[in-house]
Design an enzyme around this catalytic site. Structure first.
Site, mmCIF file in Angstrom:
data_model
loop_
_atom_site.group_PDB
_atom_site.id
_atom_site.type_symbol
_atom_site.label_atom_id
_atom_site.label_comp_id
_atom_site.label_asym_id
_atom_site.label_seq_id
_atom_site.Cartn_x
_atom_site.Cartn_y
_atom_site.Cartn_z
ATOM 1 N N CYS A 43 0.814 -1.205 0.000
ATOM 2 C CA CYS A 43 0.000 0.000 0.000
ATOM 3 C C CYS A 43 0.852 1.262 0.000
ATOM 4 O O CYS A 43 0.620 2.181 -0.782
ATOM 5 C CB CYS A 43 -0.950 0.005 1.200
ATOM 6 S SG CYS A 43 -2.042 1.437 1.249
ATOM 7 N N CYS A 48 -1.733 1.602 -3.074
ATOM 8 C CA CYS A 48 -2.793 2.597 -3.000
ATOM 9 C C CYS A 48 -2.305 4.017 -2.727
ATOM 10 O O CYS A 48 -2.872 4.978 -3.270
ATOM 11 C CB CYS A 48 -3.833 2.177 -1.958
ATOM 12 S SG CYS A 48 -3.167 1.479 -0.433
ATOM 13 N N LYS A 51 -0.397 5.427 -5.882
ATOM 14 C CA LYS A 51 -1.377 5.437 -6.973
ATOM 15 C C LYS A 51 -2.368 6.585 -6.806
ATOM 16 O O LYS A 51 -2.724 7.261 -7.782
ATOM 17 C CB LYS A 51 -2.105 4.098 -7.012
ATOM 18 C CG LYS A 51 -3.106 3.956 -8.155
ATOM 19 C CD LYS A 51 -3.628 2.537 -8.221
ATOM 20 C CE LYS A 51 -4.209 2.081 -6.907
ATOM 21 N NZ LYS A 51 -4.650 0.679 -6.913
ATOM 22 N N TYR A 178 -9.891 -3.340 -10.190
ATOM 23 C CA TYR A 178 -9.720 -1.943 -9.795
ATOM 24 C C TYR A 178 -8.342 -1.396 -10.169
ATOM 25 O O TYR A 178 -8.213 -0.219 -10.533
ATOM 26 C CB TYR A 178 -9.990 -1.771 -8.299
ATOM 27 C CG TYR A 178 -8.934 -2.338 -7.372
ATOM 28 C CD1 TYR A 178 -7.920 -1.544 -6.866
ATOM 29 C CD2 TYR A 178 -8.953 -3.687 -7.005
ATOM 30 C CE1 TYR A 178 -6.951 -2.056 -6.023
ATOM 31 C CE2 TYR A 178 -7.998 -4.209 -6.157
ATOM 32 C CZ TYR A 178 -7.006 -3.391 -5.674
ATOM 33 O OH TYR A 178 -6.034 -3.916 -4.845
ATOM 34 N N GLU A 182 -7.987 1.905 -12.521
ATOM 35 C CA GLU A 182 -7.365 3.110 -11.979
ATOM 36 C C GLU A 182 -6.202 3.578 -12.830
ATOM 37 O O GLU A 182 -6.097 4.773 -13.153
ATOM 38 C CB GLU A 182 -6.928 2.846 -10.536
ATOM 39 C CG GLU A 182 -8.112 2.743 -9.581
ATOM 40 C CD GLU A 182 -7.748 2.278 -8.193
ATOM 41 O OE1 GLU A 182 -8.579 2.453 -7.284
ATOM 42 O OE2 GLU A 182 -6.644 1.722 -8.005
ATOM 43 N N HIS A 437 -26.958 21.754 1.557
ATOM 44 C CA HIS A 437 -27.087 22.290 0.199
ATOM 45 C C HIS A 437 -26.213 23.520 0.009
ATOM 46 O O HIS A 437 -26.103 24.339 0.923
ATOM 47 C CB HIS A 437 -28.554 22.645 -0.062
ATOM 48 C CG HIS A 437 -28.818 23.170 -1.422
ATOM 49 N ND1 HIS A 437 -28.874 22.364 -2.531
ATOM 50 C CD2 HIS A 437 -29.024 24.436 -1.860
ATOM 51 C CE1 HIS A 437 -29.122 23.102 -3.600
ATOM 52 N NE2 HIS A 437 -29.216 24.364 -3.208
ATOM 53 N N GLU A 442 -25.805 15.610 -0.572
ATOM 54 C CA GLU A 442 -27.214 15.762 -0.215
ATOM 55 C C GLU A 442 -28.114 14.841 -1.027
ATOM 56 O O GLU A 442 -29.253 14.551 -0.625
ATOM 57 C CB GLU A 442 -27.662 17.222 -0.406
ATOM 58 C CG GLU A 442 -27.773 17.665 -1.863
ATOM 59 C CD GLU A 442 -28.292 19.087 -1.986
ATOM 60 O OE1 GLU A 442 -29.338 19.396 -1.372
ATOM 61 O OE2 GLU A 442 -27.643 19.887 -2.693
#
Length: 448
Positions: A43, A48, A51, A178, A182, A437, A442
């Site tokens: 990682c 990750c 990356k 994935y 990616e 908002h 939301e």
């Protein structure tokens, strides 16, 4: 004299191994951890973290492209791969130092050598030194799986892509998971011509199909070429250094680099597990019980080397639970349900809980609420891309079974939504919550 050299000897200083080692040491254990490459594991060093940095770097191309609509005049922009690559790798060096410092601060001995198991309580280091430990923890992670075909030696894996001398003008990415999606998104955004080759017609198989279909539509709109139901037959390197890729068609595809991203295999080969009777499962994964114990009572395993969930946060939790159980007098296990996950594609997608297909198979009668919208930020972009959020609930109680989304900052938004799924809340809890908002988040309390 102590019966063993160490209370715990950990093999592998990745996320799971580091957490287990430092927590065990904090509980008073004498701990050593062996790492043959770099402290931090996949990682931090080649996964990750670097990356995600590349994702951030590549997103500037999109931002700069429509900066004029925000009133900014930017002239003479250009991209230099070496600058991004070197910045990322320097930060990896920094993080590696911090991980090593964490271990040292907890009085964990770091052994910069390969270690192999020679028995239930013994380990041999590459230098020939033999050490003993009351408990041994295997946390060696996983390694890129490579298919076999002529010329595969000309291809690279996700390990090497962070160190490319030059940005490929044409990149072929093999795989539909994935990692493939990616890197395809990163290099597409940076201006490379990207072709994705997948042996089936489905990508990101563990994610909700409707969300994946939206991602695929957007990726194709951004220029990524998908070759479904395709496999590499052979790769030949031409005199000019380019690669000729035979996909079984009339003419080969000419590219600069071929990235193999067809999954990862547990890193158990050559560890000497047979010397201690450690049982392996499908694909070479170490079999463990709910307390991370292997078939050998004194040997445990956590993280991607096991046959469970290959995610860094899961490995960290497993390592912590192991240390608390064995050295802290607080036996505990990990709940693997409702684990959130994300794909940092462009735009990113994320999900937690059951997909719509899984929910219908398990519960039969379910309700699906969605919001299909164009994020405000995308109004400034030339891409007419729309976000999609969906919530799957049990039909009668409306208990939330899964939440899935694609759109800008989807992983950041999903993390908090995952708490609601884990807590077993109903859709009514979302309906009762006032919207924040204007925001994309939301849409989660406005689902219809």
């Amino acid at each position: 004299m102590a019966e063993y050299d160490y209370d715990l000897f950990t093999i592998g200083a990745g996320s799971g191994g580091v957490r287990a080692s430092r927590v065990a040491a904090a509980h008073g254990a004498k701990v050593a951890v062996a790492e043959e490459y770099r402290v931090g594991g996949t990682c931090v060093i080649r996964g990750c973290v670097p990356k995600k940095m590349l994702v951030y770097g590549s997103m500037f191309a999109e931002e700069l492209a429509h900066a004029g609509n925000f009133g900014w005049t930017i002239e003479g922009t250009s991209f230099d791969w070496a600058s991004l690559r070197d910045f990322v790798n320097r930060d990896v060096d920094r993080l590696e130092g911090l991980y090593g410092q964490t271990l040292s601060n907890h009085h964990v001995e770091i052994v910069a050598e390969r270690a192999t198991i020679t028995g239930p309580h013994s380990v041999r280091l590459a230098s020939g030194r033999e050490v003993t430990a009351k408990h041994i923890l295997i946390a060696t992670g996983a390694w890129p799986a490579t298919p076999e075909f002529p010329g595969v030696e000309h291809c690279i894996s996700s390990n090497e892509i962070f160190h490319l001398e030059e940005q490929p003008h044409c990149l072929m990415v093999v795989g539909g998971g994935y990692i493939a999606m990616e890197f395809a998104g990163i290099f597409n955004a940076l201006g490379s011509e990207v072709t994705v080759v997948n042996r089936t017609d489905r990508i990101l198989r563990s994610y909700d199909e409707q969300i994946v279909d939206r991602m695929l539509h957007i990726a194709m709109g951004r220029g990524i070429d998908f070759r479904m139901h395709s496999q590499i037959k052979r790769v030949d390197k031409a005199d000019d250094g380019c690669l000729q890729v035979d996909l079984g068609g009339t003419y080969p595809v000419k590219v600069d680099q071929v990235l193999i991203a067809t999954g990862r295999s547990p890193n158990t080969e050559g560890l000497g597990l047979e010397a201690a009777g450690v049982e392996l499962g499908e694909g070479g994964a170490i079999k463990v019980d709910e307390y991370n114990r292997t078939s050998c009572d004194s040997i445990y395993a956590v993280g991607d080397v096991t046959d469970r969930v290959q995610l860094t946060p899961v490995a960290i939790r497993e390592g912590h639970a192991f240390a608390d159980t064995v050295f802290g007098g607080k036996p505990r296990t990990i709940d693997y349900s409702s684990i959130p996950s994300a794909v940092f594609s462009q735009p990113p997608l994320a999900g937690v809980g059951l997909t719509e297909r899984e929910a219908r198979k398990t519960y039969g009668d379910v309700k699906v609420y969605t919001s299909d919208f164009r994020p405000m930020k995308n109004i400034f972009s030339s891409h007419p891309e729309r976000g999609l959020y969906k919530m799957i609930v049990e039909a009668t109680s409306e208990k939330i079974l899964g939440i899935h989304m694609i759109g800008p900052e989807a992983p950041e938004i999903l993390q908090m939504a995952a708490v609601a799924v884990k807590a077993g809340l109903t859709k009514q809890a979302f309906d009762d919550t006032v919207a924040l908002h204007p925001s994309m988040a939301e849409e989660l309390v406005l689902l219809k």
